[in-house]
Design a protein around this motif. Structure first.
Motif, short mmCIF file in Angstrom:
data_model
loop_
_atom_site.label_atom_id
_atom_site.label_comp_id
_atom_site.label_asym_id
_atom_site.label_seq_id
_atom_site.Cartn_x
_atom_site.Cartn_y
_atom_site.Cartn_z
N SER A 49 -0.53 -0.41 0.33
CA SER A 49 -1.79 -0.03 0.98
C SER A 49 -1.57 1.33 1.63
CB SER A 49 -2.17 -1.06 2.04
OG SER A 49 -1.26 -0.96 3.12
N VAL A 50 -2.66 2.03 1.98
CA VAL A 50 -2.48 3.35 2.58
C VAL A 50 -1.74 3.27 3.92
CG1 VAL A 50 -4.25 4.68 1.38
CG2 VAL A 50 -4.90 3.27 3.33
N SER A 51 -1.73 2.09 4.52
CA SER A 51 -0.96 1.95 5.78
C SER A 51 0.52 1.65 5.51
CB SER A 51 -1.58 0.87 6.66
OG SER A 51 -1.69 -0.34 5.95
N SER A 244 -5.29 9.15 0.69
CA SER A 244 -5.65 8.26 1.80
C SER A 244 -6.79 8.84 2.61
CB SER A 244 -4.43 7.89 2.66
OG SER A 244 -3.75 9.04 3.04
N ASP A 249 -7.75 2.75 -1.31
CA ASP A 249 -7.23 1.58 -0.60
C ASP A 249 -5.72 1.47 -0.76
OD1 ASP A 249 -9.84 0.31 0.16
OD2 ASP A 249 -10.09 0.42 -2.02
#
Ligand code: C2E
Ligand code: MG
Ligand code: MG
Ligand code: MG
Length: 285
Positions: A49-51, A244, A249
């Motif tokens: 995920s982008v995190s 991002s 996502d």
């Protein structure tokens, strides 16, 4: 004179065709025995995920030929498709990937690529259904990756198969989006769960401002259609930052991780150590 030259050229051309055909048949035979002899294996490439959280892995087929060494899928998948061998090969990939993912402690997704030939031959929904039962994998953890070519073959047949697959509870991703015909009507006519932006766009981000516009548009499209967006082929921090910021996502690419045998990602999947050590000898194949 011209005629003689023409015939000469033709003979060379014919010999070349003949050689290519023989090579293809040999490769097909070798692939058949590789499948029977357990010489095919899978690599797994992480998706984040982008995190920065690992959300899944894509299963990618690998073949180490006895004489020729590693043969890339881009070379042998077309041969497998032409000969119909992709049907048993694809079935093997599906079963192997589902069995593997079912052993992970973390309930993350596994992506499996499907060939258009698997839509034309055999009963794909029944196969997927029985593999899920057999392996005990939660259907929502399986993501089947298809390209648009599946849909332009025989649209109504393909979309009915896709619908039956979705009704099993599995996810469907549209792979390599932006290449080929990329008709927007495909997006409207089938509810894909995810769009995978092709790596060719990601690689153009710095070089070509238009590719940035295309990515922006695909992300907007996905948003509007409630589809997840993942970008493939992410190799640099700049690409990651751009993607991002634009609202992707998830990301997949060498920057996140290369495709490797699953043992390399034992921590990421929470793979039981005992199973990992039993499987380790496969790494060298
Ligand atoms: P794909 O499904 O689009 O898979 C992504 C390809 O991009 C993989 O190549 C992966 O190794 C490569 N890739 C991912 N990130 C990066 C990156 O950052 N940089 C670069 N340079 N490459 C990256 P691979 O494994 O060679 O597979 C090529 C294609 O072969 C796949 O494209 C897929 O279309 C097909 N394929 C692979 N495994 C299977 C399979 O089990 N069944 C079927 N039907 N096709 C498969
Ligand atoms: Mg794929
Ligand atoms: Mg792709
Ligand atoms: Mg591809």
């Amino acid at each position: 004179r011209a005629k003689a030259d023409g015939r000469g050229v033709f003979r060379i051309f014919e010999a070349d065709m003949d050689r290519k055909l023989r090579e293809r048949r040999a490769l097909e035979q070798d692939l058949r025995s590789a499948l029977a002899g357990g010489q095919l294996f899978l690599h797994y490439q992480p998706q984040a995920s982008v995190s920065g959280e690992i959300v899944g892995f894509e299963a990618l087929i690998r073949w180490t030929h006895k004489q020729r060494g590693t043969i890339p899928p881009a070379e042998f998948i077309p041969v497998a498709e032409e000969s119909g061998l992709i049907v048993p090969v694809g079935e093997w990939v599906l079963r192997e990937a589902c069995r593997e993912a079912a052993s992970w402690v973390k309930p993350i997704q596994v992506g499996v690529n499907l060939s258009p030939v698997q839509f034309r031959q055999g009963n794909l929904p029944d196969l997927v259904h029985s593999v899920l039962l057999e392996t005990g994998l939660d259907p929502k953890r399986l993501e089947l990756e298809v390209t648009e070519s599946v849909l332009f073959d025989d649209f109504s047949r393909a979309s009915s198969i896709l619908r039956r697959l979705k009704s099993l509870g599995v996810k469907i991703a549209l792979d390599d989006f932006g290449t080929g015909y990329s008709s927007l009507s495909y997006l409207q006519s089938f509810p894909f769960d995810k769009i995978k932006i092709d790596k060719s766009f990601v690689w153009m981000i710095q070089k070509n401002p238009q590719s940035a516009a295309i990515i922006r548009a695909i992300v907007g499209l996905g948003r509007g259609l409630s589809m997840h967006i993942i970008a493939e082929g992410v190799e640099t921090i700049d690409q990651l930052d751009f993607l991002s910021e634009e609202g992707c996502d998830a990301l997949q690419g060498y920057l996140i991780g290369r495709p490797y045998p699953i043992e390399a990602y034992a921590n990421e999947v929470g793979r039981p150590a005992a199973i990992a050590s039993v499987a380790r000898p496969r790494r060298g194949r």
